[in-house]
Motif scaffolding. Structure first.
Motif, PDB file in Angstrom:
ATOM      1  N   THR A  24      34.009 -12.184  60.056  1.00 31.68           N
ATOM      2  CA  THR A  24      32.667 -11.558  59.303  1.00 31.68           C
ATOM      3  C   THR A  24      33.406 -10.373  58.739  1.00 31.68           C
ATOM      4  OG1 THR A  24      32.580 -10.467  61.645  1.00 31.68           O
ATOM      5  CG2 THR A  24      31.326 -12.363  60.962  1.00 31.68           C
ATOM      6  N   THR A  25      33.605  -9.182  59.440  1.00 30.91           N
ATOM      7  CA  THR A  25      33.978  -7.802  58.999  1.00 30.91           C
ATOM      8  C   THR A  25      35.164  -7.924  58.162  1.00 30.91           C
ATOM      9  OG1 THR A  25      32.932  -6.999  61.147  1.00 30.91           O
ATOM     10  CG2 THR A  25      34.477  -5.503  59.799  1.00 30.91           C
ATOM     11  N   ARG A  26      36.361  -8.472  58.628  1.00 35.10           N
ATOM     12  CA  ARG A  26      37.643  -8.422  57.903  1.00 35.10           C
ATOM     13  C   ARG A  26      37.598  -9.199  56.611  1.00 35.10           C
ATOM     14  NH1 ARG A  26      41.084  -5.363  56.173  1.00 35.10           N
ATOM     15  NH2 ARG A  26      42.910  -6.172  55.761  1.00 35.10           N
ATOM     16  N   SER A  27      36.930 -10.487  56.835  1.00 35.49           N
ATOM     17  CA  SER A  27      36.641 -11.080  55.762  1.00 35.49           C
ATOM     18  C   SER A  27      35.906 -10.495  54.516  1.00 35.49           C
ATOM     19  CB  SER A  27      35.890 -12.427  55.975  1.00 35.49           C
ATOM     20  OG  SER A  27      35.827 -13.455  54.827  1.00 35.49           O
ATOM     21  N   ASP A  28      35.014  -9.738  54.851  1.00 36.18           N
ATOM     22  CA  ASP A  28      34.237  -8.964  53.746  1.00 36.18           C
ATOM     23  C   ASP A  28      35.025  -7.752  52.979  1.00 36.18           C
ATOM     24  OD1 ASP A  28      31.895 -10.517  54.394  1.00 36.18           O
ATOM     25  OD2 ASP A  28      31.332  -8.821  55.414  1.00 36.18           O
ATOM     26  N   GLU A  29      35.942  -7.191  54.106  1.00 33.82           N
ATOM     27  CA  GLU A  29      37.095  -6.128  53.590  1.00 33.82           C
ATOM     28  C   GLU A  29      37.718  -6.575  52.738  1.00 33.82           C
ATOM     29  OE1 GLU A  29      36.992  -3.656  57.711  1.00 33.82           O
ATOM     30  OE2 GLU A  29      38.510  -4.829  57.309  1.00 33.82           O
ATOM     31  N   VAL A  30      38.435  -7.979  52.877  1.00 38.06           N
ATOM     32  CA  VAL A  30      39.422  -8.487  52.017  1.00 38.06           C
ATOM     33  C   VAL A  30      38.809  -9.029  50.605  1.00 38.06           C
ATOM     34  CG1 VAL A  30      40.980 -10.494  51.862  1.00 38.06           C
ATOM     35  CG2 VAL A  30      40.926  -9.282  53.976  1.00 38.06           C
ATOM     36  N   ALA A  31      37.756  -9.448  50.725  1.00 36.63           N
ATOM     37  CA  ALA A  31      36.623  -9.771  49.493  1.00 36.63           C
ATOM     38  C   ALA A  31      36.582  -8.663  48.765  1.00 36.63           C
ATOM     39  CB  ALA A  31      35.586 -10.460  49.804  1.00 36.63           C
ATOM     40  N   GLU A  32      36.084  -7.312  49.155  1.00 33.95           N
ATOM     41  CA  GLU A  32      35.913  -6.383  48.493  1.00 33.95           C
ATOM     42  C   GLU A  32      37.238  -5.847  47.932  1.00 33.95           C
ATOM     43  OE1 GLU A  32      34.023  -3.122  46.793  1.00 33.95           O
ATOM     44  OE2 GLU A  32      33.062  -4.980  47.811  1.00 33.95           O
ATOM     45  N   MET A  33      38.396  -6.067  48.650  1.00 33.70           N
ATOM     46  CA  MET A  33      39.551  -5.489  48.101  1.00 33.70           C
ATOM     47  C   MET A  33      40.125  -6.171  46.868  1.00 33.70           C
ATOM     48  SD  MET A  33      42.142  -5.395  51.558  1.00 33.70           S
ATOM     49  CE  MET A  33      43.572  -5.408  50.595  1.00 33.70           C
ATOM     50  N   ILE A  34      39.786  -7.665  46.989  1.00 29.89           N
ATOM     51  CA  ILE A  34      40.139  -8.384  45.634  1.00 29.89           C
ATOM     52  C   ILE A  34      39.150  -8.228  44.539  1.00 29.89           C
ATOM     53  CG2 ILE A  34      39.830 -11.034  44.899  1.00 29.89           C
ATOM     54  CD1 ILE A  34      40.521 -11.823  47.545  1.00 29.89           C
ATOM     55  N   LYS A  35      37.868  -7.756  45.018  1.00 32.56           N
ATOM     56  CA  LYS A  35      36.851  -7.550  43.877  1.00 32.56           C
ATOM     57  C   LYS A  35      37.150  -6.071  43.221  1.00 32.56           C
ATOM     58  CE  LYS A  35      31.821  -6.066  43.163  1.00 32.56           C
ATOM     59  NZ  LYS A  35      30.859  -5.674  44.344  1.00 32.56           N
ATOM     60  N   VAL A  36      37.485  -5.100  43.817  1.00 32.57           N
ATOM     61  CA  VAL A  36      38.082  -4.103  43.545  1.00 32.57           C
ATOM     62  C   VAL A  36      39.438  -4.119  42.533  1.00 32.57           C
ATOM     63  CG1 VAL A  36      39.100  -1.686  43.934  1.00 32.57           C
ATOM     64  CG2 VAL A  36      37.270  -2.601  45.161  1.00 32.57           C
ATOM     65  N   ALA A  37      40.350  -4.812  43.146  1.00 31.59           N
ATOM     66  CA  ALA A  37      41.478  -5.104  42.228  1.00 31.59           C
ATOM     67  C   ALA A  37      41.276  -5.735  40.995  1.00 31.59           C
ATOM     68  CB  ALA A  37      42.429  -5.993  43.205  1.00 31.59           C
ATOM     69  N   ARG A  38      40.435  -6.771  40.991  1.00 29.12           N
ATOM     70  CA  ARG A  38      40.074  -7.367  39.859  1.00 29.12           C
ATOM     71  C   ARG A  38      39.843  -6.665  38.554  1.00 29.12           C
ATOM     72  NH1 ARG A  38      37.372 -12.449  42.160  1.00 29.12           N
ATOM     73  NH2 ARG A  38      38.841 -13.883  42.074  1.00 29.12           N
ATOM     74  N   GLY A  39      39.009  -5.281  39.123  1.00 28.96           N
ATOM     75  CA  GLY A  39      38.505  -4.407  38.174  1.00 28.96           C
ATOM     76  C   GLY A  39      39.771  -3.507  37.558  1.00 28.96           C
ATOM     77  N   PHE A  40      40.973  -3.694  37.940  1.00 23.13           N
ATOM     78  CA  PHE A  40      42.039  -2.887  37.428  1.00 23.13           C
ATOM     79  C   PHE A  40      42.537  -3.435  36.183  1.00 23.13           C
ATOM     80  CE2 PHE A  40      42.693  -1.196  41.755  1.00 23.13           C
ATOM     81  CZ  PHE A  40      42.042  -0.119  41.701  1.00 23.13           C
ATOM     82  N   GLY A  41      41.944  -4.706  35.842  1.00 23.79           N
ATOM     83  CA  GLY A  41      42.424  -5.269  34.370  1.00 23.79           C
ATOM     84  C   GLY A  41      43.261  -6.566  34.819  1.00 23.79           C
ATOM     85  N   ASP A  42      44.233  -6.737  33.795  1.00 19.55           N
ATOM     86  CA  ASP A  42      45.086  -7.842  33.696  1.00 19.55           C
ATOM     87  C   ASP A  42      45.719  -8.427  34.967  1.00 19.55           C
ATOM     88  OD1 ASP A  42      46.991  -9.713  32.867  1.00 19.55           O
ATOM     89  OD2 ASP A  42      48.243  -8.550  31.832  1.00 19.55           O
ATOM     90  N   LEU A  43      45.533  -9.405  35.454  1.00 11.57           N
ATOM     91  CA  LEU A  43      45.647  -9.911  36.886  1.00 11.57           C
ATOM     92  C   LEU A  43      47.306 -10.212  36.838  1.00 11.57           C
ATOM     93  CD1 LEU A  43      42.603 -12.365  37.885  1.00 11.57           C
ATOM     94  CD2 LEU A  43      43.081  -9.909  38.304  1.00 11.57           C
TER      95      LEU A  43
END
Length: 157
Positions: A24-43
């Motif tokens: 629950t909690t940790r999975s949501d945190e990691v999903a948010e990390m990925i979402k934020v990192a995608r916003g930084f551009g070229d993967l």
């Protein structure tokens, strides 16, 4: 044959709680990390994204490990323990025959072991040597320093 993980009810509950947190909690945190990192551009050159994906891999690995342990766990009840012999859940006081040094150890399942605090697994070489023995028995353990003989002085629940 599947490996059984012997443990106390309290350890089972701790692992269940950790699994629920990770799902629950940790999975949501990691999903948010990925979402934020995608916003930084070229993967392809995005170290934040790589780190977030690595964290996700570790999370899924631990979730799988916990699910396997809980699925194959066997709860050891104190009332099931044989009287007067070393078993999971007992505390054993032993004396090294040669040096005369005494020490106590609690015998637990592999998921609860903490050798630094005198809590040893029944699967360890020392734990295996002690299992099902009685007070007064002498056991020999193959240690890194060679064979060491111990006398079992006391067994407590």
């Amino acid at each position: 044959m599947k490996k059984e993980f012997k443990m106390s009810q309290s350890r089972f509950d701790e692992l269940q709680k950790e699994l629920n947190y990770l799902k629950t909690t940790r999975s949501d945190e990691v999903a948010e990390m990925i979402k934020v990192a995608r916003g930084f551009g070229d993967l392809s050159e995005n170290s934040e994204y790589d780190e977030a994906k690595n964290e996700q891999g570790k999370l899924y690995s631990r979730i799988g490990e916990l699910e396997n342990i809980l699925l194959h766990s066997v709860i050891i009840e104190e009332s099931d323990l044989p009287a007067g012999q070393v078993a999971i859940g007992t505390t054993v006081t032993v004396t090294a025959v040669e040096s005369g040094v005494s020490r106590s150890f609690k015998i637990v399942g592999s998921q609860e072991a903490d050798a630094m605090h005198g809590i040893i697994s029944e699967d360890s070489p020392f734990g295996r040597a002690l299992m099902n023995r009685k007070e007064g028995d002498t056991v020999t353990v193959n240690a890194p320093a060679g064979e060491i003989a111990y006398r079992i002085d006391k067994i407590e629940r």
